[in-house]
Design a protein around this motif. Structure first.
Motif, PDB file in Angstrom:
ATOM      1  N   ILE A   1       0.691  -1.329  -0.128  1.00  0.00           N
ATOM      2  CA  ILE A   1       0.053  -0.081  -0.179  1.00  0.00           C
ATOM      3  C   ILE A   1       0.949   1.269   0.094  1.00  0.00           C
ATOM      4  O   ILE A   1       1.587   1.517   0.927  1.00  0.00           O
ATOM      5  CB  ILE A   1      -0.829   0.065   1.140  1.00  0.00           C
ATOM      6  CG1 ILE A   1      -1.840  -1.107   1.268  1.00  0.00           C
ATOM      7  CG2 ILE A   1      -1.851   1.413   1.415  1.00  0.00           C
ATOM      8  CD1 ILE A   1      -2.821  -1.265   2.218  1.00  0.00           C
TER       9      ILE A   1
ATOM     10  N   CYS B   1      -3.497   6.046   0.395  1.00  0.00           N
ATOM     11  CA  CYS B   1      -4.418   5.452   1.453  1.00  0.00           C
ATOM     12  C   CYS B   1      -5.076   6.279   2.238  1.00  0.00           C
ATOM     13  O   CYS B   1      -4.474   7.120   3.036  1.00  0.00           O
ATOM     14  CB  CYS B   1      -3.629   4.409   2.226  1.00  0.00           C
ATOM     15  SG  CYS B   1      -4.941   3.434   3.148  1.00  0.00           S
TER      16      CYS B   1
ATOM     17  N   CYS C   1     -10.141   3.567   3.904  1.00  0.00           N
ATOM     18  CA  CYS C   1     -11.683   3.775   3.460  1.00  0.00           C
ATOM     19  C   CYS C   1     -12.046   2.229   3.885  1.00  0.00           C
ATOM     20  O   CYS C   1     -13.471   2.078   3.797  1.00  0.00           O
ATOM     21  CB  CYS C   1     -11.895   3.918   2.030  1.00  0.00           C
ATOM     22  SG  CYS C   1     -11.342   2.437   0.772  1.00  0.00           S
TER      23      CYS C   1
ATOM     24  N   ARG D   1     -12.300  -0.604   2.292  1.00  0.00           N
ATOM     25  CA  ARG D   1     -12.959  -1.533   1.142  1.00  0.00           C
ATOM     26  C   ARG D   1     -12.094  -2.552   1.049  1.00  0.00           C
ATOM     27  O   ARG D   1     -12.258  -3.694   0.734  1.00  0.00           O
ATOM     28  CB  ARG D   1     -12.908  -0.630   0.140  1.00  0.00           C
ATOM     29  CG  ARG D   1     -14.081   0.280   0.151  1.00  0.00           C
ATOM     30  CD  ARG D   1     -14.431   0.957  -1.077  1.00  0.00           C
ATOM     31  NE  ARG D   1     -15.523   2.147  -0.856  1.00  0.00           N
ATOM     32  CZ  ARG D   1     -15.401   3.158  -1.636  1.00  0.00           C
ATOM     33  NH1 ARG D   1     -14.558   3.460  -2.713  1.00  0.00           N
ATOM     34  NH2 ARG D   1     -16.316   4.173  -1.541  1.00  0.00           N
ATOM     35  N   CYS D   2     -10.535  -2.178   1.142  1.00  0.00           N
ATOM     36  CA  CYS D   2      -9.531  -3.393   0.800  1.00  0.00           C
ATOM     37  C   CYS D   2      -9.810  -4.430   1.651  1.00  0.00           C
ATOM     38  O   CYS D   2      -9.570  -5.725   1.288  1.00  0.00           O
ATOM     39  CB  CYS D   2      -8.329  -2.892   0.746  1.00  0.00           C
ATOM     40  SG  CYS D   2      -7.640  -1.894   1.977  1.00  0.00           S
TER      41      CYS D   2
ATOM     42  N   HIS E   1      -3.582   1.621   6.153  1.00  0.00           N
ATOM     43  CA  HIS E   1      -3.619   0.073   6.294  1.00  0.00           C
ATOM     44  C   HIS E   1      -2.265  -0.467   5.782  1.00  0.00           C
ATOM     45  O   HIS E   1      -1.579   0.289   5.357  1.00  0.00           O
ATOM     46  CB  HIS E   1      -4.799  -0.392   5.116  1.00  0.00           C
ATOM     47  CG  HIS E   1      -6.118   0.049   5.604  1.00  0.00           C
ATOM     48  ND1 HIS E   1      -6.627   1.177   5.141  1.00  0.00           N
ATOM     49  CD2 HIS E   1      -7.050  -0.742   6.487  1.00  0.00           C
ATOM     50  CE1 HIS E   1      -7.944   1.380   5.625  1.00  0.00           C
ATOM     51  NE2 HIS E   1      -8.318   0.323   6.378  1.00  0.00           N
TER      52      HIS E   1
ATOM     53  N   CYS F   1      -8.295  -6.864  -3.529  1.00  0.00           N
ATOM     54  CA  CYS F   1      -8.167  -5.538  -2.920  1.00  0.00           C
ATOM     55  C   CYS F   1      -7.798  -4.336  -3.933  1.00  0.00           C
ATOM     56  O   CYS F   1      -8.351  -3.350  -3.733  1.00  0.00           O
ATOM     57  CB  CYS F   1      -6.950  -5.477  -1.880  1.00  0.00           C
ATOM     58  SG  CYS F   1      -5.325  -6.099  -2.478  1.00  0.00           S
ATOM     59  N   VAL F   2      -7.030  -4.552  -4.824  1.00  0.00           N
ATOM     60  CA  VAL F   2      -6.444  -3.728  -6.029  1.00  0.00           C
ATOM     61  C   VAL F   2      -7.545  -3.179  -6.602  1.00  0.00           C
ATOM     62  O   VAL F   2      -7.958  -1.989  -7.125  1.00  0.00           O
ATOM     63  CB  VAL F   2      -5.606  -4.081  -6.618  1.00  0.00           C
ATOM     64  CG1 VAL F   2      -5.218  -3.461  -8.037  1.00  0.00           C
ATOM     65  CG2 VAL F   2      -4.243  -4.878  -6.071  1.00  0.00           C
TER      66      VAL F   2
ATOM     67  N   CYS G   1     -10.101  -0.608  -4.502  1.00  0.00           N
ATOM     68  CA  CYS G   1      -9.475   0.582  -4.003  1.00  0.00           C
ATOM     69  C   CYS G   1      -9.878   1.718  -5.072  1.00  0.00           C
ATOM     70  O   CYS G   1      -9.214   1.839  -6.155  1.00  0.00           O
ATOM     71  CB  CYS G   1      -7.891   0.380  -4.029  1.00  0.00           C
ATOM     72  SG  CYS G   1      -7.034   1.821  -3.150  1.00  0.00           S
TER      73      CYS G   1
ATOM     74  N   GLN H   1      -8.806   4.900  -4.355  1.00  0.00           N
ATOM     75  CA  GLN H   1      -7.388   5.577  -4.729  1.00  0.00           C
ATOM     76  C   GLN H   1      -6.384   5.084  -5.530  1.00  0.00           C
ATOM     77  O   GLN H   1      -5.374   5.712  -5.474  1.00  0.00           O
ATOM     78  CB  GLN H   1      -6.863   6.151  -3.382  1.00  0.00           C
ATOM     79  CG  GLN H   1      -7.725   7.036  -2.430  1.00  0.00           C
ATOM     80  CD  GLN H   1      -8.960   6.403  -1.798  1.00  0.00           C
ATOM     81  OE1 GLN H   1      -8.864   5.110  -1.694  1.00  0.00           O
ATOM     82  NE2 GLN H   1      -9.815   7.100  -1.686  1.00  0.00           N
ATOM     83  N   ASP H   2      -6.339   3.940  -6.085  1.00  0.00           N
ATOM     84  CA  ASP H   2      -5.237   3.379  -6.671  1.00  0.00           C
ATOM     85  C   ASP H   2      -3.991   3.252  -5.903  1.00  0.00           C
ATOM     86  O   ASP H   2      -2.826   3.542  -6.269  1.00  0.00           O
ATOM     87  CB  ASP H   2      -5.128   3.625  -7.812  1.00  0.00           C
ATOM     88  CG  ASP H   2      -6.091   3.523  -9.171  1.00  0.00           C
ATOM     89  OD1 ASP H   2      -6.692   2.460  -9.001  1.00  0.00           O
ATOM     90  OD2 ASP H   2      -6.483   4.536 -10.028  1.00  0.00           O
TER      91      ASP H   2
ATOM     92  N   PHE I   1      -2.527   0.544  -4.234  1.00  0.00           N
ATOM     93  CA  PHE I   1      -1.923  -0.480  -4.366  1.00  0.00           C
ATOM     94  C   PHE I   1      -0.861  -0.819  -5.115  1.00  0.00           C
ATOM     95  O   PHE I   1      -1.067  -0.215  -6.518  1.00  0.00           O
ATOM     96  CB  PHE I   1      -2.760  -1.840  -4.392  1.00  0.00           C
ATOM     97  CG  PHE I   1      -3.708  -1.951  -3.291  1.00  0.00           C
ATOM     98  CD1 PHE I   1      -2.952  -2.672  -2.099  1.00  0.00           C
ATOM     99  CD2 PHE I   1      -4.952  -1.487  -2.817  1.00  0.00           C
ATOM    100  CE1 PHE I   1      -3.721  -3.076  -0.823  1.00  0.00           C
ATOM    101  CE2 PHE I   1      -5.716  -1.729  -1.773  1.00  0.00           C
ATOM    102  CZ  PHE I   1      -5.056  -2.397  -0.908  1.00  0.00           C
TER     103      PHE I   1
END
Length: 176
Positions: free
Chosen positions: A106, A111, A114, A116-117, A134, A147-148, A151, A153-154, A156
């Motif tokens: 990450i 990050c 959020c 979600r990942c 995270h 997870c990618v 996300c 926010q990109d 990863f």
């Protein structure tokens, strides 16, 4: 009458147990030893990177010959060589080059916490709290990319993780 009602439950349990034992012998399915051997070698993380929903289905496909021994990215080159020997199938020339399994990392600047990942990660390889940075536990991460995909926010980044390779060793300490 009370004795009869007290004995009916244990008697019913014995009869049902006997019926289940007969059914397990009657409906037993012969397992393929090659599929079992392949399944023991696979990581059994059910990541789906090979194109099958789980390692059991991938093992069946390998035993049938419809899937090659180099199909498992989390297993890397070491697993591909073991499967190649077990199946008696040579590795393709493109997979002869040294390749390491991928894991994610990450980017701390992107990050925003959020969550979600780590809700999406099937291996619980992501740790963190809501609105906090995270982190990824690289020992647990299989690089499945679930997870990618979620996300926003990109944040990863894929990286190679040589710790999963059989040839990995601690670096030698510098002499002072």
């Amino acid at each position: 009458m009370e004795i009869l009602s007290l004995l009916s439950i244990p008697l019913l349990a014995v009869v049902m147990g006997f019926a289940l034992s007969l059914a397990s012998k009657f409906f037993a399915k012969e397992e393929d030893p090659l599929v079992n051997s392949i399944s023991e070698l696979l990581p059994n993380g059910q990541c789906g990177q090979c194109g099958y929903p789980g390692c059991a289905q991938a093992a069946i496909a390998m035993s049938e010959g419809s899937l090659g021994p180099d199909c498992c990215p989390p297993g890397g080159q070491a697993l591909a060589q073991k499967l190649s020997k077990l199946l008696g199938v040579p590795l393709q020339s493109s997979s002869e080059t040294k390749s390491y399994p991928k894991v994610v990392e990450i980017n701390a600047e992107l990050c925003d916490g959020c969550t979600r990942c780590f809700k999406k990660c099937p291996f619980d390889a992501i740790v963190g709290a809501n609105k906090q940075l995270h982190g990824v536990l690289s020992d647990i991460c299989t690089g499945c990319g679930m997870c990618v995909s979620v996300c926003p926010q990109d944040a990863f980044i894929y990286k190679t993780d040589p710790i999963f390779n059989d040839g990995w060793a601690w670096p030698k300490p510098a002499l002072s």
